[in-house]
Motif scaffolding. Structure first.
Motif, PDB file in Angstrom:
ATOM      1  N   ALA A 180      10.151  30.574  -2.475  1.00 22.41           N
ATOM      2  CA  ALA A 180       9.884  29.490  -1.325  1.00 22.41           C
ATOM      3  C   ALA A 180       9.424  28.111  -2.021  1.00 22.41           C
ATOM      4  O   ALA A 180       9.465  27.279  -0.504  1.00 22.41           O
ATOM      5  CB  ALA A 180       7.796  30.309  -1.648  1.00 22.41           C
ATOM      6  N   ALA A 181       9.835  27.702  -3.507  1.00 22.68           N
ATOM      7  CA  ALA A 181      10.173  26.762  -3.227  1.00 22.68           C
ATOM      8  C   ALA A 181      11.488  26.422  -2.854  1.00 22.68           C
ATOM      9  O   ALA A 181      11.477  25.270  -2.706  1.00 22.68           O
ATOM     10  CB  ALA A 181       9.995  26.671  -4.679  1.00 22.68           C
ATOM     11  N   GLY A 182      12.112  27.200  -2.534  1.00 22.39           N
ATOM     12  CA  GLY A 182      13.652  26.791  -2.259  1.00 22.39           C
ATOM     13  C   GLY A 182      13.686  26.634  -0.073  1.00 22.39           C
ATOM     14  O   GLY A 182      14.572  25.486  -0.056  1.00 22.39           O
ATOM     15  N   ILE A 183      12.652  27.044   0.231  1.00 21.05           N
ATOM     16  CA  ILE A 183      12.185  27.071   1.761  1.00 21.05           C
ATOM     17  C   ILE A 183      11.473  25.929   1.612  1.00 21.05           C
ATOM     18  O   ILE A 183      12.294  25.120   2.596  1.00 21.05           O
ATOM     19  CB  ILE A 183      12.432  28.091   1.941  1.00 21.05           C
ATOM     20  N   VAL A 184      10.411  25.363   0.595  1.00 18.78           N
ATOM     21  CA  VAL A 184      10.163  23.833   1.128  1.00 18.78           C
ATOM     22  C   VAL A 184      11.233  23.029   0.697  1.00 18.78           C
ATOM     23  O   VAL A 184      11.180  21.976   0.772  1.00 18.78           O
ATOM     24  CB  VAL A 184       8.841  23.965  -0.408  1.00 18.78           C
ATOM     25  N   VAL A 185      11.998  23.139  -0.677  1.00 20.84           N
ATOM     26  CA  VAL A 185      13.570  22.285  -0.307  1.00 20.84           C
ATOM     27  C   VAL A 185      14.193  21.767   0.785  1.00 20.84           C
ATOM     28  O   VAL A 185      14.400  20.794   0.942  1.00 20.84           O
ATOM     29  CB  VAL A 185      14.261  22.827  -1.863  1.00 20.84           C
ATOM     30  N   VAL A 239      12.146  20.133   3.757  1.00 22.39           N
ATOM     31  CA  VAL A 239      11.673  18.347   2.588  1.00 22.39           C
ATOM     32  C   VAL A 239      13.528  17.751   3.071  1.00 22.39           C
ATOM     33  O   VAL A 239      13.330  17.023   3.846  1.00 22.39           O
ATOM     34  CB  VAL A 239      10.813  18.289   1.547  1.00 22.39           C
ATOM     35  N   ALA A 240      13.952  18.867   2.191  1.00 22.14           N
ATOM     36  CA  ALA A 240      15.820  17.414   2.990  1.00 22.14           C
ATOM     37  C   ALA A 240      16.241  17.187   3.702  1.00 22.14           C
ATOM     38  O   ALA A 240      17.083  16.212   4.149  1.00 22.14           O
ATOM     39  CB  ALA A 240      16.823  18.574   1.651  1.00 22.14           C
ATOM     40  N   VAL A 241      16.486  18.273   4.759  1.00 25.23           N
ATOM     41  CA  VAL A 241      16.867  17.627   6.512  1.00 25.23           C
ATOM     42  C   VAL A 241      15.588  16.995   6.690  1.00 25.23           C
ATOM     43  O   VAL A 241      15.776  15.749   7.449  1.00 25.23           O
ATOM     44  CB  VAL A 241      16.201  19.518   6.976  1.00 25.23           C
ATOM     45  N   ARG A 242      14.242  17.315   6.428  1.00 29.46           N
ATOM     46  CA  ARG A 242      13.193  16.645   7.089  1.00 29.46           C
ATOM     47  C   ARG A 242      13.188  15.055   6.704  1.00 29.46           C
ATOM     48  O   ARG A 242      13.271  14.094   7.808  1.00 29.46           O
ATOM     49  CB  ARG A 242      11.949  17.128   7.036  1.00 29.46           C
ATOM     50  N   TRP A 243      13.353  14.739   5.501  1.00 24.37           N
ATOM     51  CA  TRP A 243      13.276  13.101   5.489  1.00 24.37           C
ATOM     52  C   TRP A 243      14.342  12.317   4.266  1.00 24.37           C
ATOM     53  O   TRP A 243      14.386  11.051   4.616  1.00 24.37           O
ATOM     54  CB  TRP A 243      12.129  13.366   3.788  1.00 24.37           C
ATOM     55  N   ARG A 244      15.304  13.490   3.955  1.00 21.03           N
ATOM     56  CA  ARG A 244      16.306  12.950   3.599  1.00 21.03           C
ATOM     57  C   ARG A 244      15.860  12.069   2.062  1.00 21.03           C
ATOM     58  O   ARG A 244      16.682  10.896   1.661  1.00 21.03           O
ATOM     59  CB  ARG A 244      17.368  11.912   4.326  1.00 21.03           C
ATOM     60  N   ASN A 245      15.485  12.525   1.589  1.00 19.15           N
ATOM     61  CA  ASN A 245      15.136  11.738   0.919  1.00 19.15           C
ATOM     62  C   ASN A 245      15.566  12.309  -0.706  1.00 19.15           C
ATOM     63  O   ASN A 245      15.373  13.982  -1.018  1.00 19.15           O
ATOM     64  CB  ASN A 245      12.994  11.234   0.278  1.00 19.15           C
ATOM     65  N   PRO A 246      15.372  12.030  -1.838  1.00 19.01           N
ATOM     66  CA  PRO A 246      16.368  12.382  -3.258  1.00 19.01           C
ATOM     67  C   PRO A 246      15.479  13.091  -3.906  1.00 19.01           C
ATOM     68  O   PRO A 246      15.898  13.670  -4.717  1.00 19.01           O
ATOM     69  CB  PRO A 246      18.286  11.620  -3.719  1.00 19.01           C
ATOM     70  N   LEU A 287      12.036  13.761  -3.499  1.00 20.39           N
ATOM     71  CA  LEU A 287      10.774  14.740  -2.988  1.00 20.39           C
ATOM     72  C   LEU A 287      11.242  15.556  -2.231  1.00 20.39           C
ATOM     73  O   LEU A 287      10.590  16.388  -2.901  1.00 20.39           O
ATOM     74  CB  LEU A 287      10.922  13.957  -1.203  1.00 20.39           C
ATOM     75  N   PRO A 288      12.476  16.742  -2.822  1.00 24.23           N
ATOM     76  CA  PRO A 288      12.537  17.583  -2.475  1.00 24.23           C
ATOM     77  C   PRO A 288      12.658  18.701  -3.837  1.00 24.23           C
ATOM     78  O   PRO A 288      11.536  19.395  -3.887  1.00 24.23           O
ATOM     79  CB  PRO A 288      14.621  18.238  -1.716  1.00 24.23           C
ATOM     80  N   PHE A 289      12.789  18.206  -4.771  1.00 23.51           N
ATOM     81  CA  PHE A 289      13.137  17.829  -5.798  1.00 23.51           C
ATOM     82  C   PHE A 289      11.205  18.334  -6.902  1.00 23.51           C
ATOM     83  O   PHE A 289      10.678  19.291  -6.918  1.00 23.51           O
ATOM     84  CB  PHE A 289      13.260  16.881  -7.046  1.00 23.51           C
TER      85      PHE A 289
END
Length: 113
Positions: free
Chosen positions: A78-83, A86-93, A95-97
């Motif tokens: 679940a955490a991996g899916i969220v990462v 979030v990484a694809v949507r916002w491209r913030n280094p 925020l996914p972490f």
């Protein structure tokens, strides 16, 4: 008894010599070949994906398997899916972490999974 020790020492040195020679030959062959030893363009393009493939090969089993079997309610999955989302949507280094760790901690500590 000394013959066995000498034999083992000799095999060790021969093994180290073989490993070293293999390393030098495989890496040095590109230097010695120079321009004649260029890889085909298709192979060069394919090799660009090697680091991502190696990383995913290391990470995916840990995300998908929990205790040796697939569990769709695995907190790491679940955490991996969220990462990824979030990484694809916002491209913030960062925020996914942050959000991935928040989901993992919430599921493990908050929900007790």
């Amino acid at each position: 008894m000394t013959e066995g020790v000498m034999s083992e020492g000799l095999w060790l040195w021969l093994t180290l010599l073989a490993i070293g020679s293999t390393t030098i030959l495989t890496r040095g062959s590109f230097i010695l070949a120079g321009e004649k030893g260029r890889l085909p363009p298709a192979l060069q393009r394919a090799l660009r994906y090697a680091p991502a493939a190696a990383l995913s090969a290391l990470v995916m089993p840990d995300l998908l398997l929990d205790g040796g079997s697939f569990d769709p309610f695995n907190p790491k999955l679940a955490a991996g899916i969220v990462v990824v989302v979030v990484a694809v949507r916002w491209r913030n280094p960062w925020l996914p972490f942050i959000l991935g760790m928040a989901v993992l901690l919430l599921m493990r500590k908050g929900l007790g999974w």
